[in-house]
Design an enzyme around this catalytic site. Structure first.
Site, PDB file in Angstrom:
ATOM      1  N   ASP A   8     -14.324 -10.495 -43.160  1.00 20.12           N
ATOM      2  CA  ASP A   8     -15.660  -9.886 -43.182  1.00 20.12           C
ATOM      3  C   ASP A   8     -15.840  -9.166 -41.846  1.00 20.12           C
ATOM      4  O   ASP A   8     -15.951  -9.806 -40.797  1.00 20.12           O
ATOM      5  CB  ASP A   8     -16.732 -10.961 -43.395  1.00 20.12           C
ATOM      6  CG  ASP A   8     -18.143 -10.370 -43.496  1.00 20.12           C
ATOM      7  OD1 ASP A   8     -18.391  -9.328 -42.858  1.00 20.12           O
ATOM      8  OD2 ASP A   8     -18.995 -10.965 -44.184  1.00 20.12           O
ATOM      9  N   TYR A  41     -21.544 -15.980 -41.957  1.00 25.28           N
ATOM     10  CA  TYR A  41     -22.898 -15.716 -42.448  1.00 25.28           C
ATOM     11  C   TYR A  41     -23.236 -16.802 -43.466  1.00 25.28           C
ATOM     12  O   TYR A  41     -22.488 -17.032 -44.427  1.00 25.28           O
ATOM     13  CB  TYR A  41     -22.962 -14.322 -43.086  1.00 25.28           C
ATOM     14  CG  TYR A  41     -24.140 -14.157 -44.004  1.00 25.28           C
ATOM     15  CD1 TYR A  41     -25.435 -14.282 -43.524  1.00 25.28           C
ATOM     16  CD2 TYR A  41     -23.961 -13.933 -45.358  1.00 25.28           C
ATOM     17  CE1 TYR A  41     -26.521 -14.163 -44.371  1.00 25.28           C
ATOM     18  CE2 TYR A  41     -25.038 -13.796 -46.212  1.00 25.28           C
ATOM     19  CZ  TYR A  41     -26.318 -13.920 -45.703  1.00 25.28           C
ATOM     20  OH  TYR A  41     -27.381 -13.818 -46.553  1.00 25.28           O
ATOM     21  N   LYS A  57     -25.685  -3.412 -43.276  1.00 31.11           N
ATOM     22  CA  LYS A  57     -25.884  -3.572 -41.829  1.00 31.11           C
ATOM     23  C   LYS A  57     -25.484  -2.287 -41.098  1.00 31.11           C
ATOM     24  O   LYS A  57     -26.102  -1.276 -41.287  1.00 31.11           O
ATOM     25  CB  LYS A  57     -25.105  -4.793 -41.345  1.00 31.11           C
ATOM     26  CG  LYS A  57     -25.241  -6.031 -42.247  1.00 31.11           C
ATOM     27  CD  LYS A  57     -26.677  -6.503 -42.393  1.00 31.11           C
ATOM     28  CE  LYS A  57     -26.703  -7.770 -43.254  1.00 31.11           C
ATOM     29  NZ  LYS A  57     -28.032  -8.175 -43.672  1.00 31.11           N
ATOM     30  N   ARG A 103     -21.333   2.799 -65.095  1.00 37.00           N
ATOM     31  CA  ARG A 103     -21.586   1.473 -64.510  1.00 37.00           C
ATOM     32  C   ARG A 103     -20.898   1.355 -63.155  1.00 37.00           C
ATOM     33  O   ARG A 103     -21.522   1.000 -62.172  1.00 37.00           O
ATOM     34  CB  ARG A 103     -21.165   0.346 -65.436  1.00 37.00           C
ATOM     35  CG  ARG A 103     -21.576  -1.001 -64.832  1.00 37.00           C
ATOM     36  CD  ARG A 103     -20.991  -2.219 -65.514  1.00 37.00           C
ATOM     37  NE  ARG A 103     -21.374  -2.283 -66.899  1.00 37.00           N
ATOM     38  CZ  ARG A 103     -20.495  -2.439 -67.894  1.00 37.00           C
ATOM     39  NH1 ARG A 103     -19.201  -2.555 -67.638  1.00 37.00           N
ATOM     40  NH2 ARG A 103     -20.900  -2.484 -69.128  1.00 37.00           N
TER      41      ARG A 103
HETATM   42  N1  PLP Z   1     -21.667 -10.753 -44.385  1.00 37.89           N
HETATM   43  C1  PLP Z   1     -22.363 -10.834 -43.236  1.00 37.89           C
HETATM   44  C2  PLP Z   1     -21.628 -10.997 -41.935  1.00 37.89           C
HETATM   45  C3  PLP Z   1     -23.765 -10.777 -43.248  1.00 37.89           C
HETATM   46  O1  PLP Z   1     -24.442 -10.871 -42.101  1.00 37.89           O
HETATM   47  C4  PLP Z   1     -24.438 -10.643 -44.495  1.00 37.89           C
HETATM   48  C5  PLP Z   1     -25.901 -10.609 -44.567  1.00 37.89           C
HETATM   49  O2  PLP Z   1     -26.599 -10.842 -43.596  1.00 37.89           O
HETATM   50  C6  PLP Z   1     -23.669 -10.580 -45.651  1.00 37.89           C
HETATM   51  C7  PLP Z   1     -22.286 -10.628 -45.570  1.00 37.89           C
HETATM   52  C8  PLP Z   1     -24.326 -10.421 -46.996  1.00 37.89           C
HETATM   53  O3  PLP Z   1     -24.733  -9.092 -47.131  1.00 37.89           O
HETATM   54  P1  PLP Z   1     -25.920  -8.562 -48.078  1.00 37.89           P
HETATM   55  O4  PLP Z   1     -27.196  -9.054 -47.473  1.00 37.89           O
HETATM   56  O5  PLP Z   1     -25.752  -7.079 -48.020  1.00 37.89           O
HETATM   57  O6  PLP Z   1     -25.689  -9.125 -49.425  1.00 37.89           O
END
Ligand code: PLP
Length: 383
Positions: free
Chosen positions: A180, A107, A205, A55
């Site tokens: 982040d 985000y 990304k 898992r």
């Molecule tokens: N953090 C940022 C800065 C993002 O731009 C995104 C998605 O666009 C996320 C987190 C979430 O990522 P995921 O789409 O891989 O779940």
């Protein structure tokens, strides 16, 4: 696997060689994918390879996690099924009863998850403009706030938070700081060097970079109790990455430095080109000297300001939508960090409760010829 070089090498070299392992039996320089969900025990009922169930104990993770740990200068990494799964795990791992402080600029999905799922489940969240350290100080409650969560540069306004300043405020209150780092990537910013305790990525990304994997990661500066709880969330809640995706992620990370440096230089060109353009009201990009937070970004970002920028089109939402429809080279699509340039009208995507101005177009700069990207935007803005 053998052949791992113990000599410390530059992050660029480490990434290019995908962590460098050579299969002792075949000599293969690319690691295998392990699809097995389960692992056999021997006649004494002992695990043969030290693993029981896949898992969250898949050998395909090992090399990816090791490389990302080194790139971020951390102690350990855990992969997740998506960036949101990684983000959620960071909050879910907190002991019950704690408060968190989160950036107002992030985000869209992160505050949405906090407001719609975490707060109703009992998490107390204070949202604040973390670009303003006085405001952050005012809202962090010593002894009560457990986690400060920021994103810098913040999607899609690219507002900058001072990581060292935020870390000092969090630590003085007995809290930890998670950053982040999706937009900056460890190529440009290593938050742990600036005092962060955790780094979160949407690996979907730039880390993967080819718009063909959904993945997330949390990197820890140290392997403390909270890190163990992040592990428990992954193991018990099970938002795990598939082995094929983990393998693709490592492949993508081999070219991370080349891609991000190229994309940053191209984004800087685009930002400077459109900064004084008659059809553009504002370019949001930390690499522009007049952009709020530029000085902080210049301090904590190394070798560029990232491949993301936003253009605010004169004439409001209608003019922005008219321009985006005329683009021929840019792909109109959500997401970011791939080798192809994408553009998006976030206000439409986040409806009905978007704070993003209707005149804003978010641009993810790819690796195409930058003059062709500029020409495409020019013709779209000319109408
Ligand atoms: N953090 C940022 C800065 C993002 O731009 C995104 C998605 O666009 C996320 C987190 C979430 O990522 P995921 O789409 O891989 O779940």
């Amino acid at each position: 696997m053998t052949g791992r070089s113990d000599n410390p090498v530059a992050p660029e070299t480490l990434a290019a060689q995908g962590g460098r392992t050579i299969d002792p039996i075949t000599g293969a320089i690319i690691p295998p994918i392990h699809p097995s969900t389960t692992y056999a025990r021997d006649e004494t009922y002992a695990q043969i390879g030290g693993r029981g169930y896949s898992r969250d104990d898949n050998p395909t993770y090992d090399q990816v996690e090791a490389v990302l740990t080194r790139l971020e200068g951390g102690a350990a990494t855990r992969l997740f099924a998506s960036g949101m799964a990684a983000t959620a795990a960071m909050f879910q791992a907190l002991p019950p009863g704690g408060r968190v402080v989160a950036s107002r600029d992030m985000y869209f999905g992160t505050p949405k998850w906090l407001r719609e799922l975490a707060v109703p489940a009992g998490l107390a969240v204070d949202f604040v403009d973390t670009g303003d350290l006085d405001a952050l100080t005012a809202v962090v409650r010593p002894g009560a706030t457990r986690l400060v969560y920021v994103e810098t540069p913040a999607n899609p306004t690219w507002k900058v938070t001072d990581i060292a300043g935020a870390a000092a405020i969090a630590h003085a209150a007995g809290a930890v700081l998670a950053v982040d780092n999706t937009a900056a990537t460890p190529v440009l910013t290593r938050p742990i060097e600036h005092g962060a305790d955790f780094v979160v990525h949407s690996a979907t990304k730039y880390l993967n970079g080819h718009s063909d994997v959904i993945a997330g990661a949390v990197v820890a500066a140290g392997e403390d109790d909270l890190w163990e709880r992040v592990g428990k969330v992954r193991h018990l809640a099970g938002a795990v990455l598939g082995p094929f995706e983990a393998w693709l992620l490592l492949r993508g990370m081999r070219t991370l430095f080349l891609r991000v440096r190229h994309q940053s230089a191209a984004a800087q060109r685009l930002a400077e080109h459109f900064a004084d353009h008659p059809a553009i009201a504002e370019v949001c990009y930390p690499g522009l000297p007049g952009f709020p937070g530029h000085d902080i970004a210049a301090r904590q970002m190394r070798g560029g300001f990232g491949g993301m920028l936003s253009l605010r089109v004169k004439g409001g939402g209608a003019a922005a939508l008219a321009a985006i429809k005329r683009l021929r080279l840019f792909v109109r699509a959500t997401s970011l960090g791939g080798v192809e340039s994408l553009i998006e009208h976030r206000h439409t995507i986040e409806a009905p409760d978007s704070d993003v101005p209707a005149d804003l177009l978010r641009v993810s700069v790819g690796i195409e010829v930058v003059e062709e990207l500029i020409a495409d935007l020019e013709q779209a803005l000319a109408g």
